[in-house]
Every structure is written in C-alpha cells, then in structure tokens.
Design an enzyme around this catalytic site. Structure first.
Site, PDB file in Angstrom:
ATOM      1  N   THR A  54       0.819  -1.211   0.000  1.00 19.59           N
ATOM      2  CA  THR A  54       0.000   0.000   0.000  1.00 19.59           C
ATOM      3  C   THR A  54       0.853   1.260   0.000  1.00 19.59           C
ATOM      4  OG1 THR A  54      -1.731  -1.172   1.215  1.00 19.59           O
ATOM      5  CG2 THR A  54      -1.766   1.243   1.347  1.00 19.59           C
ATOM      6  N   HIS A 467      21.436  25.518  12.875  1.00 21.88           N
ATOM      7  CA  HIS A 467      20.699  26.767  12.675  1.00 21.88           C
ATOM      8  C   HIS A 467      20.844  27.219  11.226  1.00 21.88           C
ATOM      9  CE1 HIS A 467      19.254  30.842  13.515  1.00 21.88           C
ATOM     10  NE2 HIS A 467      20.279  31.282  12.797  1.00 21.88           N
TER      11      HIS A 467
HETATM   12  C1  LIG Z   1      -3.912   7.100   1.034  1.00 26.30           C
HETATM   13  C2  LIG Z   1      -3.058   6.557   2.153  1.00 26.30           C
HETATM   14  C3  LIG Z   1      -2.033   7.313   2.666  1.00 26.30           C
HETATM   15  C4  LIG Z   1      -1.244   6.817   3.694  1.00 26.30           C
HETATM   16  N1  LIG Z   1      -0.232   7.599   4.169  1.00 26.30           N
HETATM   17  C5  LIG Z   1       0.560   7.130   5.136  1.00 26.30           C
HETATM   18  C6  LIG Z   1       1.662   7.901   5.604  1.00 26.30           C
HETATM   19  O1  LIG Z   1       1.899   9.020   5.147  1.00 26.30           O
HETATM   20  N2  LIG Z   1       2.456   7.375   6.559  1.00 26.30           N
HETATM   21  C7  LIG Z   1       2.220   6.125   7.077  1.00 26.30           C
HETATM   22  O2  LIG Z   1       2.990   5.673   7.925  1.00 26.30           O
HETATM   23  N3  LIG Z   1       1.171   5.374   6.665  1.00 26.30           N
HETATM   24  C8  LIG Z   1       0.346   5.845   5.707  1.00 26.30           C
HETATM   25  N4  LIG Z   1      -0.681   5.071   5.263  1.00 26.30           N
HETATM   26  C9  LIG Z   1      -0.917   3.763   5.898  1.00 26.30           C
HETATM   27  C10 LIG Z   1       0.104   2.716   5.386  1.00 26.30           C
HETATM   28  O3  LIG Z   1       0.129   2.741   3.973  1.00 26.30           O
HETATM   29  C11 LIG Z   1      -0.267   1.335   5.882  1.00 26.30           C
HETATM   30  O4  LIG Z   1      -0.386   1.361   7.289  1.00 26.30           O
HETATM   31  C12 LIG Z   1       0.797   0.313   5.508  1.00 26.30           C
HETATM   32  O5  LIG Z   1       1.112   0.367   4.156  1.00 26.30           O
HETATM   33  C13 LIG Z   1       0.290  -1.076   5.866  1.00 26.30           C
HETATM   34  O6  LIG Z   1       1.256  -2.025   5.514  1.00 26.30           O
HETATM   35  P1  LIG Z   1       0.970  -3.575   5.677  1.00 26.30           P
HETATM   36  O7  LIG Z   1       2.286  -4.204   5.910  1.00 26.30           O
HETATM   37  O8  LIG Z   1      -0.102  -3.822   6.645  1.00 26.30           O
HETATM   38  O9  LIG Z   1       0.416  -4.091   4.309  1.00 26.30           O
HETATM   39  P2  LIG Z   1       0.101  -3.417   2.899  1.00 26.30           P
HETATM   40  O10 LIG Z   1       1.210  -2.533   2.448  1.00 26.30           O
HETATM   41  O11 LIG Z   1      -1.252  -2.881   2.938  1.00 26.30           O
HETATM   42  O12 LIG Z   1       0.185  -4.702   1.941  1.00 26.30           O
HETATM   43  C14 LIG Z   1      -0.743  -5.710   1.974  1.00 26.30           C
HETATM   44  C15 LIG Z   1      -0.654  -6.408   0.624  1.00 26.30           C
HETATM   45  O13 LIG Z   1      -1.385  -7.613   0.674  1.00 26.30           O
HETATM   46  C16 LIG Z   1      -1.989  -7.820  -0.570  1.00 26.30           C
HETATM   47  N5  LIG Z   1      -3.100  -8.747  -0.339  1.00 26.30           N
HETATM   48  C17 LIG Z   1      -4.248  -8.503   0.345  1.00 26.30           C
HETATM   49  N6  LIG Z   1      -5.000  -9.612   0.385  1.00 26.30           N
HETATM   50  C18 LIG Z   1      -4.319 -10.575  -0.292  1.00 26.30           C
HETATM   51  C19 LIG Z   1      -4.588 -11.935  -0.586  1.00 26.30           C
HETATM   52  N7  LIG Z   1      -5.695 -12.545  -0.181  1.00 26.30           N
HETATM   53  N8  LIG Z   1      -3.667 -12.624  -1.313  1.00 26.30           N
HETATM   54  C20 LIG Z   1      -2.525 -12.024  -1.730  1.00 26.30           C
HETATM   55  N9  LIG Z   1      -2.229 -10.748  -1.472  1.00 26.30           N
HETATM   56  C21 LIG Z   1      -3.108 -10.029  -0.749  1.00 26.30           C
HETATM   57  C22 LIG Z   1      -2.408  -6.428  -1.012  1.00 26.30           C
HETATM   58  O14 LIG Z   1      -2.567  -6.344  -2.408  1.00 26.30           O
HETATM   59  C23 LIG Z   1      -1.257  -5.583  -0.502  1.00 26.30           C
HETATM   60  O15 LIG Z   1      -0.274  -5.360  -1.473  1.00 26.30           O
HETATM   61  C24 LIG Z   1      -1.484   5.527   4.224  1.00 26.30           C
HETATM   62  C25 LIG Z   1      -2.512   4.729   3.689  1.00 26.30           C
HETATM   63  C26 LIG Z   1      -3.288   5.247   2.663  1.00 26.30           C
HETATM   64  C27 LIG Z   1      -4.381   4.378   2.092  1.00 26.30           C
END
Ligand SMILES: Cc1cc2nc3c(=O)[nH]c(=O)nc-3n(C[C@H](O)[C@H](O)[C@H](O)COP(=O)(O)OP(=O)(O)OC[C@H]3O[C@@H](n4cnc5c(N)ncnc54)[C@H](O)[C@@H]3O)c2cc1C
Ligand SMILES: NC(=O)c1ccc[n+]([C@@H]2O[C@H](COP(=O)([O-])OP(=O)(O)OC[C@H]3O[C@@H](n4cnc5c(N)ncnc54)[C@H](O)[C@@H]3O)[C@@H](O)[C@H]2O)c1
Length: 481
Positions: A54, A467
């Site tokens: 994500t 600074h």
């Molecule tokens: C618009 C937006 C802005 C954000 N901005 C920030 C920020 O500025 N700073 C910050 O710290 N956080 C931010 N976040 C939150 C951050 O992106 C998430 O907390 C983080 O990416 C979560 O990581 P994760 O390891 O849980 O999994 P993710 O990175 O969500 O990855 C999960 C993966 O699993 C895959 N998947 C899901 N189900 C299946 C399945 N059944 N089989 C195979 N693959 C699957 C998905 O396709 C995905 O690629 C933001 C989120 C969004 C939506």
C-alpha cells in the site's frame, strides 16, 4: 519452484518453510531478511501493481508526492492551468510509483525468496490456495505470516449503488490519485488522516473542497486548540468544513452530472454539489475471503486478526503483521512488526526478542501544509491523569510566528501553526507533544526519541541544534517552562 516471480500453475502443490501473504512493508522486509539468512520463503501478492504494498503504490509515497506538487502549485498558481498542472503531477507520481514498485520486486528477487502473484486463501491449517485466473497452487508451510493490510470502509449511502464505487463519481483515495482530471468540486466524506490530507492537497491543486465530518470538530482526540488551528488553516486554504454532519443521501442522477449530497445534522439540512465524492471513512483489516476460520485463526468483531504481543495468532505457526491485525495503521508500525517477527523466525541467531510492548510512544504526522505531528498525551489527557499519576503538568505552547529564535519557517514563508510540549515538572518527564509546523514530521521524531529514552525535557531545552532549523525552536519553547 524456482527463485523467481511466478504465477500459480494449475493445481500444483508445494511445501515451503515460510509463507508470507501480502507484499507490504512487514511482509517484504521479512521475506528479504529470511532469504538473506539462508531461509526459504515464498511471498504471495494478489496484484503485480501492488508489489511493495500500500505505502509505495497507493498510500504514503504517492500521496506525499502529490502533497508536494500541490504545495508547489499553491506557491506559483499562475500557469499552466490547474488541470494541466494536476495531470502532470499525477504523471510524476505514477513514474515514481512504477520505479518503486519495480525496485521492491527486485529487492525480493533474491536467492531463497519466491514471489507468487495470485490471491491467497486458507483452505486448512497452514495451508493456502493461491488463485490466478484459472490456475491454482496449494502451498503448505511450517510458518505462515498474514500481512494483507486493510481496505477502505465503504458505508452504504442512500441514492448510491450498494458498492458506491460503481458510480464513477464516487472514489476512494486509490482511484482518485490515479485520475488525471482534476475534480472541480470535490466533496470528502470523513475527516481523518486521508480526509484532511486530501482536503489540503486538492485545495492546493485548485479544486473547491468540502469536508463532511460527523464529529463536531476536526481531530476530536486532540486538544481543542489544535482542532481549531487545523480548521483555521484549512479554511484559509479555501476548504469548506461541514462538521457535525452526516451524509443522509445522494441524488446521483444518471446523466453523469454533479452529485447532490444531502447532509443532516447541524442547524438545518444542507445540500452540497460535487463532481467527485471521496470516501475516506477509515480502512478495515483485509481479512474477507481469506478463509481464516479454516486455518483456526481468530478475528475480532472488526475483522482484525487477533494477535498477542509477539504477533502470534490463535493458530500455531501463524502470525499477523501490519494493518490486518487492527490498531494503528502506519508503515512504521508494520516495519516494527517485521522486527518482532524477524526475532522469532531467526531465533538462535542472537536476536533480541522484541515484542509490541517495546514500541514506546508512536508518533504520527498528518501531512497538511504545514504538517501536524503528534506523540504521547495531549494537554487534556495529561491533566485528566495528573492526580492519579502525581504529575505537576506544565505546558509550553507558542505560535510558530512567535518563536523568535526559529527563523526557518519565516525563511520559508510558512509561519502557520504552533509548538506544544506537555511535561511533568516534578520528574522533568516529557508526556507528549503537538507540533503543527514546517518540518514537524522530522522534529516529532526527536521528541519521540527523547520520550522513549526517558530524557527529561531539559535535555531538549539545552541541546545544541543546527541553525536555522526547526529543532532549535525547542530551545526557546522549553525555556518557557
Ligand atoms: C492514502 C493513504 C495514505 C497513507 N499515508 C501514510 C503515511 O503518510 N504514513 C504512514 O505511515 N502510513 C500511511 N498510510 C498507511 C500505510 O500505507 C499502511 O499502514 C501500511 O502500508 C500497511 O502495511 P501492511 O504491511 O499492513 O500491508 P500493505 O502494504 O497494505 O500490503 C498488503 C498487501 O497484501 C496484498 N493482499 C491482500 N489480500 C491478499 C490476498 N488474499 N492474497 C494475496 N495478497 C493479498 C495487497 O494487495 C497488498 O499489497 C497511508 C494509507 C493510505 C491508504
Ligand atoms: N499521514 C499518515 O500517517 C496517514 C495518511 C493517510 C492514511 N493513514 C492511515 O490510513 C488509515 C485510513 O485513513 P482514513 O482517513 O480513511 O481513516 P481515519 O480512521 O483516519 O478516519 C476516518 C474518518 O471517517 C469517519 N467515519 C468513519 N465511519 C464513517 C461513516 N460511516 N460515515 C462517515 N464518516 C465516517 C471517522 O469519523 C473519521 O473522521 C488511517 O487510520 C491512518 O492510520 C495515515
């Protein structure tokens, strides 16, 4: 199976040492680390567009790339047209996303690691079936790590299809940042992280933005002064705030014309016209259709995988990391989950045995312009707990414009916001900080580090800072205690 990216073969079955579902921050970091340690690991990702997860594809990095472009636009609004500028900003974002996606894949393509592109579903204990089109692959594993992230919460809204995204005028952040047409009138449902960041960003690009928030004030967990300061900033940027309002229904029409949003709450019913409606009403753990019951993995009422402080689920040999386990949804929390799991899966290699209880205070930044950053307790929370904890609460608070010995914001022409640090005067302990200022996404990490290591506020007050910087504001601010 080879050490290469593959799609599932028809009805093949295989056994691996560690299976990671989801190519997010924790999942990919773990896969790389295990492979480097000579272990065999298979990483499953449902979409090649999401290699890297994500954060790099639809979250942190693309949105902050756009926030930067919007700031550039705000500074120099003359030419090209807002529409042309926005289209080129989206293209710039997409170029970076593609590069990062490819770099993430390359990082995992290492001996010992295999990436399988397909959708995973548990069909038994530590047994997963991966589907890609007609193809199926069954994988059993000694260890399984669930890191499937979260998906947008889509409330049902009268007047819109059951899945509101079927109406092309309704989007989540994922769809919106891929569209090259700038919405002329953008309505945003939800005033959390995404709602606020997108409101600020799209107003910078030139959209007319309306935020619909069901709470009476923005960021309701913050001190009132902070909520007011955020509201003031957004209004100054031209954002219309409809707070304490709910979206009762939408008159959509099927001519592709604007949506009419019917709001309830407040003094009277109200209508807002919008060309695009962004739904940013939270993100829910991505566990639907994952077959967790078949794997013996418990979830809570929100669908989050239940874990202990070592991120173990109710099923032996199965862990959950990142957003899917509920709690704070940040990339750096997912990365810390990776550390916790790495210690267990590489046990016996001198690792430290980290748990979720070792995290210490976790900061956050909402990327407004300027950014709004937080760690620890607010003033209100500190005062509520003062009697029980025996704290003598003191608050240092100054507007950025009044921090005389911090010229950096003035040099950048960005003097909105304030610095606030809450301390216990008796022990000198730092209880929390709210920094709403240029560079606060950096300075908050300094305060967090001090809190984590129990440094008294005087350590920040008396430190030597470069600074002109934004850290040096802490010299002057804390001298006021
Ligand atoms: C618009 C937006 C802005 C954000 N901005 C920030 C920020 O500025 N700073 C910050 O710290 N956080 C931010 N976040 C939150 C951050 O992106 C998430 O907390 C983080 O990416 C979560 O990581 P994760 O390891 O849980 O999994 P993710 O990175 O969500 O990855 C999960 C993966 O699993 C895959 N998947 C899901 N189900 C299946 C399945 N059944 N089989 C195979 N693959 C699957 C998905 O396709 C995905 O690629 C933001 C989120 C969004 C939506
Ligand atoms: N800078 C960052 O670190 C950053 C940026 C963007 C997103 N994120 C992460 O992504 C997550 C998702 O962001 P988000 O803004 O969607 O969620 P959020 O939890 O931050 O905010 C959700 C908002 O939607 C409202 N809401 C919930 N249900 C609703 C309903 N049925 N109708 C109307 N309003 C409703 C809530 O009151 C709240 O204002 C956040 O929790 C955050 O951790 C982080």
């Amino acid at each position: 199976m080879t050490d290469a990216t593959s799609t599932p073969d028809t009805h093949e079955s295989t056994h691996v040492e560690t299976l990671v579902i989801g190519f997010g921050k924790a999942g990919k970091s773990l896969a790389v680390q295990l492979a480097k340690a000579g272990r065999q690991v298979t990483l499953i990702e449902q979409s090649s567009r999401m290699y890297g997860g994500t954060c790099i594809n639809i979250g942190c990095v693309p949105t902050k790339t756009l926030v930067h472009s919007a700031d550039v636009r705000r500074e120099a609004p003359s030419s090209p047209s807002p529409e042309e500028f926005y289209a080129s900003a989206v293209e710039r974002k997409e170029t970076l996303r593609e590069k990062m996606n490819a770099a993430n894949l390359a990082m995992v393509e290492t001996p010992g690691a295999t990436v399988v592109t397909g959708r995973a579903r548990f069909v038994g204990e530590r047994t997963v079936e991966v589907t890609a089109g007609e193809d199926r692959l069954r994988i059993t594993a000694d260890n399984v790590v669930i890191g499937t992230g979260a998906t947008p919460r889509l409330p049902s809204i009268e007047g819109l299809p059951e899945n509101p995204l079927e109406d092309p005028r309704v989007v989540t952040s994922t769809e919106l940042i891929d569209r090259t047409e700038l919405p002329r009138r953008l309505a945003i449902l939800g005033s959390g992280f995404i709602g606020l960041e997108f409101a600020s960003m799209y107003s910078g690009f030139g959209s007319e933005v309306t935020v619909i928030g069901r709470e009476d004030r923005l960021a309701p967990r913050e001190d009132e002064a902070a909520s007011e300061a955020i509201a003031e900033l957004l209004e100054k940027q031209g954002v219309a705030l409809k707070l304490g309002r709910t979206l009762e229904s939408v008159s959509a029409g099927d001519d592709g014309g604007p949506l009419t949003l019917n709001l309830a709450g407040g003094d009277s019913a109200e209508r807002v016209e919008a060309d695009v409606l962004l739904i940013s009403a939270g993100r829910i753990p991505a566990t639907e259709g994952l077959g967790l019951a078949e794997a013996g993995v418990e979830t809570d009422e929100s669908g989050a995988v239940v874990v202990d402080s070592l991120l173990r689920t109710s099923a032996p040999g199965v862990w959950a990391v990142g957003d899917v386990k509920g709690g704070p949804q940040f990339t750096y929390v997912s990365f810390d989950d990776f550390r916790i799991l790495k210690d267990q899966l590489l046990a016996g290699k001198g690792e430290s045995g980290r748990t979720t209880e070792d995290r210490g205070p976790v900061p956050s930044t909402t990327f407004l312009t300027p950014p709004f950053s937080r760690v620890g307790l607010t003033e209100r929370e500190a005062r509520e707990r003062a009697a029980d904890e025996g704290w003598d609460v003191a608050v240092a608070r100054k507007k950025v414009a009044e921090l005389a010995a911090m010229p950096r914001p003035k040099a950048l022409g960005q003097t909105d916001g304030f610095y606030q640090v809450v301390v216990d005067k008796t022990s000198g302990r730092i209880l929390g900080a709210t920094l709403f200022a240029v560079d606060s996404q950096e300075v908050i990490n300094l305060v967090t580090m001090a809190m984590k290591h129990d440094l008294p506020y005087t350590a920040l007050r008396d430190a030597i800072y470069t600074h002109p910087s934004s850290s040096e504001g802490l010299n002057e601010l804390l001298a006021g205690i």
